[in-house]
Scaffold this motif. Structure first.
Motif, mmCIF file in Angstrom:
data_model
loop_
_atom_site.group_PDB
_atom_site.id
_atom_site.type_symbol
_atom_site.label_atom_id
_atom_site.label_comp_id
_atom_site.label_asym_id
_atom_site.label_seq_id
_atom_site.Cartn_x
_atom_site.Cartn_y
_atom_site.Cartn_z
ATOM 1 N N ARG A 81 0.842 -1.205 0.000
ATOM 2 C CA ARG A 81 0.000 0.000 0.000
ATOM 3 C C ARG A 81 0.872 1.248 0.000
ATOM 4 O O ARG A 81 0.607 2.209 -0.722
ATOM 5 N N ALA B 11 -0.203 7.321 2.117
ATOM 6 C CA ALA B 11 -1.284 6.621 2.818
ATOM 7 C C ALA B 11 -1.103 6.732 4.333
ATOM 8 O O ALA B 11 -0.038 6.453 4.862
ATOM 9 N N CYS C 95 -4.310 1.903 7.259
ATOM 10 C CA CYS C 95 -4.278 0.547 6.722
ATOM 11 C C CYS C 95 -5.522 0.374 5.841
ATOM 12 O O CYS C 95 -6.441 1.199 5.877
ATOM 13 N N VAL C 96 -5.554 -0.670 5.070
ATOM 14 C CA VAL C 96 -6.651 -0.884 4.133
ATOM 15 C C VAL C 96 -7.994 -0.961 4.873
ATOM 16 O O VAL C 96 -8.987 -0.360 4.446
#
Length: 110
Positions: A89, A96, A99-100
């Motif tokens: 990621r 980012a 986290c996803v």
């Protein structure tokens, strides 16, 4: 992930975003004779430029926040749950912050 490399990549992204924002905020095109169709086209172009400016400005803010996380030693940790953000990621989106799983939750709340 090497912090020096991350910082350099983020700073390159910031410089590129600054260039893009500068272009998008540039001087308006010289006034010329317009037909009614040209006026509609110009409005569409202005709307598109404004949308791109909004996206670039938002991404710029995210990159600056990522640089701060690097400086604070928090880069690579989710700002919500403090779990590691997967390297894949971060490779795809160096700025980012989540986290996803936490990013998905944030997007569903919108």
């Amino acid at each position: 992930m090497d912090v020096t490399t991350v910082r350099e990549r983020l700073e390159e992204m910031l410089a590129e975003l600054d260039r893009s924002i500068g272009v998008l905020q540039g001087d308006p095109v010289a006034v010329r004779e317009h037909s009614a169709a040209d006026a509609g086209s110009d409005l569409t172009d202005n709307d598109r430029a404004q949308a791109m400016l909004t996206v670039a400005t938002t991404q710029r803010r995210s990159v600056i926040e990522a640089i701060k996380r690097v400086e604070e030693g928090a880069y690579g940790r989710c700002v919500d749950c403090d779990k590691p953000v997967p390297e894949g990621r971060l490779e795809a989106r160096p700025e980012a912050a989540r986290c996803v799983q936490c990013q998905g939750k944030k997007e569903r709340r919108r």
